[in-house]
Design a protein around this motif. Structure first.
Motif: not given
Lengths: 294, 309
Positions: A64-82
């Motif tokens: 499942a791919v979504s965009g949103g920006g590099s900062g958004t992706g890394i924030a999601a990694l921090i939150n453990g959701t991706v």
């Protein structure tokens, strides 16, 4: 009788339902693994192409791919959701610390493609080349370039010759890259730029606005915009942004594109990343206008 | 015979009365709960928005800078600045322009539907106006981005078509259906005897509208306009796409701006929860809350004032 029967029936019904749910979820888990992939808007087209093609390689894995920006992706990694975060810039020290603090392991970097940040203008713009200093004059806080005349140009169809700066929102990795490489690490963007949310939006707007200049990934160029030839310093030969100049690094604004995982990847995620780095995965990179890493 | 019949009747009546005696208060309480829930939600949301930004608002926010500086640099490496003046100017300019378009159009359409047309045409028009309200805001934004942008560049010879004018027109069109349907209800509520009396005195239809119907329906019409304003201030995605999203104080309707709502929508996703930038966005939320609260309160006081006259 009725009073005795009801609870029994209810119990049986409940048991049946829970069995059904167990069967469903169990079956799902066995047949399909879902990898969550989010982040960089520069990478989103390639990431989607990877996800689609990988379906043919391994039917049991969905991405499942979504965009949103590099900062958004890394924030999601921090939150453990991706499972995988896409980024068009390197992870920052403070982000890496947050990843470790909230997940116990650090983010591991995988270089999946090479890109060049290209400055685009409208196709009728007569500009031949531009220097990094001129770009800073246009985009940086305190920069004095407000009109095309300041660059010694007259742009046809541009009312008032006003320089319309098109930029990206601050969660974009491309925005951070331009800030560091063009403006200087501690310099800010001049306010009043049109801050768009997507790589494609920038190119679309520049393509329909004669006065505009904007930046985006190499793969997003269209025939309605012109990629500007860039020289690192005044008087130097300008280098046109192409796959070749991005690959050999002679184009100054070339950069690697990354995928980040929590710790070393395992299982389906590891197999997926290996496939992305394989010849088949890298062919898709080239098809989307970026430079393969092998 | 008669005795037994009346006896059973009485029995049924007393049973239904007994049920009613239990059910009625229960329903009453349920309805009371629904009423209180609105109060609970409003205060709950305000509390949530304020408390999410409280630490920053209380301890690190320079209120003077927040209210008077146009420099919005929440992600700067060297010098973070949280000034919202340009964003407030963006919201106010777009909303004002939207109302300049929506109020005459909306009230005009309401008058036309309510007073000047009849039968199937009237019904069709009402349905079409309501359909206008059903268009999703992202579609409006897309119209602004893809259709209005080149049109504005050509017609006004502007350097870029994503600006106050574009956002104002889009927002105006979005507010029209609200103003029309509430305005039409207000006009419909004016008793027909008013119209008949006015026409009987020799007034024309138009004189009847602006000398009799407007004063008689003014509280409803005012409510219609202010609900339209509320819609315009709160709208997010359409203005994000149509205004150009540029932090600057506009000098003309052809300048790009950025609104308070669009800033929250665009930046909240990237911020670390609890960080200064995150909390600054909640401070903007508080500011928006104060704006809409002021608009609603003004509306309420005005409507009350008119009613008491």
């Amino acid at each position: 009788m009725i009073g005795n029967n009801n609870p029994v029936r209810a119990t049986i019904a409940l048991a049946c339902m829970s069995l059904l749910f167990a069967a469903c979820s169990g079956g799902d888990r066995a047949s399909r693994t879902l990898i969550q992939n989010k982040g960089s808007d520069t990478l989103v087209n390639v990431a989607q192409a990877w996800a689609e093609n990988y379906r043919k390689v391994d039917e049991s894995v969905g991405v499942a791919v979504s965009g949103g920006g590099s900062g958004t992706g890394i924030a999601a990694l921090i939150n453990g959701t991706v499972d995988i975060a896409n980024a068009s810039r390197g992870i920052k020290l403070e982000e890496q610390e947050k990843v470790k603090a909230s997940n116990g392991v650090g983010a591991v970097e995988h270089t999946v493609a090479v890109d060049a940040v290209v400055f685009f203008v409208h196709k009728d713009n007569p500009i031949k080349s531009i220097t990094v200093q001129q770009l800073a004059c246009i985009y940086a806080e305190g920069g004095k370039c407000e009109n095309w005349g300041d660059l010694g140009l007259e742009v046809p169809g541009c009312s008032g010759q006003e320089l319309i700066r098109v930029s990206r929102q601050s969660n974009s990795g491309t925005y951070e890259f331009v800030r560091e490489e063009v403006l200087g690490k501690n310099t800010d963007f001049k306010l009043g730029s049109r801050d768009l949310s997507g790589s494609k939006d920038v190119v679309d707007l520049v393509g329909s606005t004669p006065c505009a200049i904007g930046y985006s990934g190499l793969g997003y160029g269209t025939d309605r915009v012109k990629a500007v030839c860039l020289s690192a310093a005044p008087g130097e030969q300008c280098i046109a942004p192409t796959l070749a100049t991005a690959a050999d690094g002679s184009y100054v604004l070339s950069r690697p594109l990354f995928m980040y995982t929590l710790g070393e990847p395992k299982g389906a995620v590891a197999t997926y990343l290996e496939w992305i780095k394989s010849a088949a995965g890298q062919k898709i990179v080239a098809d989307n206008g970026f430079v393969p890493v092998r | 015979m008669t005795d037994t019949t009346s006896g059973t009747d009485e029995g049924q009546v007393s049973t239904s009365r007994r049920i009613a005696a239990i059910v009625e208060p229960a329903i009453e309480w349920l309805i009371r709960l629904c009423g209180f829930s609105a109060i609970f939600f409003v205060f709950g949301i305000f509390f949530f928005v304020f408390s999410s930004g409280a630490d920053f608002i209380m301890n690190r926010l320079d209120v003077v800078e927040f209210m008077t500086s146009p420099e919005w640099y929440p992600t700067s490496v060297s010098n973070k600045r949280y000034g919202t003046l340009a964003l407030v100017a963006g919201t106010l300019s777009v909303t004002t322009l939207a109302m300049m378009i929506a109020v005459p159009f909306g009230l005009g359409t309401a008058v036309f539907i309510s007073e000047f047309c009849d039968g199937p045409f009237k019904e069709a028009l009402k349905i079409i106006v309501e359909f206008l309200a059903a268009i999703p805001s992202v579609v409006w934004g897309f119209i602004g981005l893809a259709i209005m942008n080149p049109v504005i560049i050509d017609v006004f010879n502007a350097p870029i078509g994503l600006n106050v004018l574009n956002g104002g027109v889009i927002l105006g069109l979005m507010s029209v259906p609200i103003i029309v349907s509430i305005g039409e209800d207000a006009l419909k509520a004016v008793p027909d005897t008013y119209r008949e009396a006015s026409l009987a005195l020799g007034a024309t239809k138009w004189q009847t509208v602006y000398k009799v119907l407007f004063p008689a329906a003014r509280s409803g019409l005012l409510a219609a306009v202010l609900l339209g304003v509320g819609r315009a201030i709160g709208e997010t995605i359409a203005v994000l796409m149509a205004t150009g999203h540029a932090v600057q104080i506009p000098n003309s309707p052809l300048d790009s701006v950025r609104t308070l709502t669009a800033t929250i929508a665009a930046e909240l996703g990237e911020t670390a929860q609890g960080g200064d930038h995150y909390q600054a966005l909640f401070a903007i939320g508080v500011l928006l809350f104060i704006f809409t609260f002021a608009v609603n309160l003004t509306a309420d006081l005005l409507v009350r004032g008119i009613k008491n006259k």
